[in-house]
Scaffold this active site. Structure first.
Site, mmCIF file in Angstrom:
data_model
loop_
_atom_site.group_PDB
_atom_site.id
_atom_site.type_symbol
_atom_site.label_atom_id
_atom_site.label_comp_id
_atom_site.label_asym_id
_atom_site.label_seq_id
_atom_site.Cartn_x
_atom_site.Cartn_y
_atom_site.Cartn_z
ATOM 1 N N ASP A 1 6.092 4.774 4.829
ATOM 2 C CA ASP A 1 6.986 3.797 5.476
ATOM 3 C C ASP A 1 6.984 2.445 4.768
ATOM 4 O O ASP A 1 7.664 1.508 5.201
ATOM 5 C CB ASP A 1 6.653 3.647 6.969
ATOM 6 C CG ASP A 1 5.253 3.123 7.227
ATOM 7 O OD1 ASP A 1 4.313 3.559 6.540
ATOM 8 O OD2 ASP A 1 5.090 2.279 8.116
ATOM 9 N N HIS A 2 6.242 2.350 3.663
ATOM 10 C CA HIS A 2 6.233 1.126 2.845
ATOM 11 C C HIS A 2 6.797 1.361 1.449
ATOM 12 O O HIS A 2 7.214 0.415 0.788
ATOM 13 C CB HIS A 2 4.807 0.559 2.746
ATOM 14 C CG HIS A 2 4.245 0.154 4.073
ATOM 15 N ND1 HIS A 2 4.053 -1.152 4.439
ATOM 16 C CD2 HIS A 2 3.880 0.897 5.149
ATOM 17 C CE1 HIS A 2 3.585 -1.207 5.672
ATOM 18 N NE2 HIS A 2 3.473 0.031 6.126
ATOM 19 N N HIS B 1 -7.308 -0.706 5.652
ATOM 20 C CA HIS B 1 -6.271 0.218 6.151
ATOM 21 C C HIS B 1 -6.098 1.353 5.145
ATOM 22 O O HIS B 1 -6.100 2.532 5.508
ATOM 23 C CB HIS B 1 -4.982 -0.559 6.364
ATOM 24 C CG HIS B 1 -3.816 0.256 6.801
ATOM 25 N ND1 HIS B 1 -3.744 0.837 8.048
ATOM 26 C CD2 HIS B 1 -2.662 0.584 6.163
ATOM 27 C CE1 HIS B 1 -2.594 1.491 8.153
ATOM 28 N NE2 HIS B 1 -1.920 1.360 7.035
ATOM 29 N N HIS C 1 0.847 -1.193 0.000
ATOM 30 C CA HIS C 1 0.000 0.000 0.000
ATOM 31 C C HIS C 1 0.880 1.239 0.000
ATOM 32 O O HIS C 1 2.092 1.154 0.102
ATOM 33 C CB HIS C 1 -0.990 -0.009 1.160
ATOM 34 C CG HIS C 1 -0.382 0.109 2.526
ATOM 35 N ND1 HIS C 1 0.388 -0.897 3.088
ATOM 36 C CD2 HIS C 1 -0.409 1.107 3.446
ATOM 37 C CE1 HIS C 1 0.783 -0.512 4.294
ATOM 38 N NE2 HIS C 1 0.320 0.712 4.540
ATOM 39 N N HIS D 1 1.488 3.957 1.888
ATOM 40 C CA HIS D 1 2.046 4.749 2.984
ATOM 41 C C HIS D 1 3.570 4.873 2.865
ATOM 42 O O HIS D 1 4.247 3.929 2.467
ATOM 43 C CB HIS D 1 1.652 4.152 4.336
ATOM 44 C CG HIS D 1 0.211 4.417 4.684
ATOM 45 N ND1 HIS D 1 -0.507 3.647 5.569
ATOM 46 C CD2 HIS D 1 -0.645 5.385 4.250
ATOM 47 C CE1 HIS D 1 -1.739 4.139 5.678
ATOM 48 N NE2 HIS D 1 -1.848 5.186 4.882
ATOM 49 N N HIS E 1 4.924 -4.508 10.903
ATOM 50 C CA HIS E 1 5.284 -3.781 12.128
ATOM 51 C C HIS E 1 5.435 -4.728 13.313
ATOM 52 O O HIS E 1 4.721 -5.733 13.418
ATOM 53 C CB HIS E 1 4.219 -2.730 12.487
ATOM 54 C CG HIS E 1 4.207 -1.554 11.573
ATOM 55 N ND1 HIS E 1 5.090 -0.506 11.707
ATOM 56 C CD2 HIS E 1 3.426 -1.259 10.497
ATOM 57 C CE1 HIS E 1 4.842 0.392 10.762
ATOM 58 N NE2 HIS E 1 3.841 -0.034 10.019
ATOM 59 N N ASP F 1 -0.083 -3.745 6.361
ATOM 60 C CA ASP F 1 -0.688 -3.224 7.589
ATOM 61 C C ASP F 1 -2.146 -3.665 7.726
ATOM 62 O O ASP F 1 -2.983 -2.913 8.244
ATOM 63 C CB ASP F 1 -0.617 -1.691 7.607
ATOM 64 C CG ASP F 1 0.794 -1.178 7.828
ATOM 65 O OD1 ASP F 1 1.700 -1.992 8.088
ATOM 66 O OD2 ASP F 1 0.989 0.052 7.726
#
Ligand SMILES: [Zn+2]
Length: 253
Positions: free
Chosen positions: A56-57, A110, A52, A54, A165, A127
């Site tokens: 941090d990905h 998410h 996805h 975001h 995570h 996530d």
């Protein structure tokens, strides 16, 4: 095929799949640990998989591609720079250099277009599903996330879940509040604390343990229903409404 965690930021895992001298990475939020590992081990990158949008990905994709121009598989429904192979439900991701094949699962909740990759006994679910938890509903509805988690819960019980995570201990603290009398949660807290004390990731974990300890997969359990009704302040009839009340409580926990 080996699957290796590359820790990133405060609590992310970038997953590196390796067979011989070939590798692929899942959700490279940061290029530095990936580039360092590839160089240290003398590996050739063959693909990037993304769940996805975001940061941090996806934050490391551009810098990785500068050094390793490889195919990038990612959700067709999300706008992510660098994706060469947009994927959605039931698409196949073939990584012949790793001898690996994955099937794409649409997992909205998410984010609106979140996908997962299932194959080789492994699930990369970004996530969506965490150990004893699930992702926040930033873009999707409770019904979408409930259905996405149901899709994952239906996979074989011995599936190893690679989420992104290290949230396990805090998730288990919440799970214990939802189900104070669930002995499997108490046992998982002890075993997870031991892993963390030894500096070991609690991820991956087998899917079958989630069915016993993850309150977001247990909306039909009487104790979960009772707690959800206390939190909501009224009776809840449908499992999806139980799920929504537990998810809402977790946001405040
Ligand atoms: Zn996310």
């Amino acid at each position: 095929m080996q699957i290796i965690p590359l820790p990133a930021f405060s609590d992310n895992y970038i997953w590196l799949l390796r067979s011989g001298r070939h590798a692929a990475v899942v959700d490279p939020g940061d290029a530095a640990p990936v580039l360092r590992h590839l160089a240290d081990e003398g590996l050739t990158l063959v693909a990037i998989l993304v769940t996805h949008h975001h940061p941090d990905h996806v934050g490391g994709i551009e810098a990785i591609l500068d050094a390793h121009p490889v195919p990038v598989f990612g959700p067709a429904m999300e706008d992510i720079a660098g994706i060469t192979h947009p994927v959605s439900q039931d698409d196949e991701v073939l990584l012949p250099e790793l001898g690996a094949e994955f099937r794409v699962l649409d997992l909205p909740g998410h984010t609106a277009g979140h996908v997962g990759y299932y194959g080789e006994g492994a699930l990369f679910c970004g996530d969506t599903l965490f150990a004893a938890g699930c992702g926040r509903l930033f873009e999707g509805t409770p019904a979408q996330m409930y259905d996405s988690l149901g899709k994952l819960a239906a996979l074989p019980g011995d599936t190893q879940v690679y989420c992104t995570h290290e949230y396990t201990l805090s998730n288990l603290a919440f799970a214990a509040a939802v189900e104070p009398s669930n002995a499997a949660i108490t046992e998982r807290i002890v075993s997870s604390q031991a892993l963390r004390a030894a500096g070991t990731p609690t991820v991956p974990f087998p899917l079958e343990g989630e069915l016993l300890t993850n309150p977001f997969l247990r909306s039909a359990d009487p104790e979960v229903i009772a707690q959800a009704q206390v939190q909501a302040g009224h009776a809840l009839k449908a499992p999806v409404d139980v799920f929504a009340a537990i998810r809402e409580w977790k946001n405040r926990f």
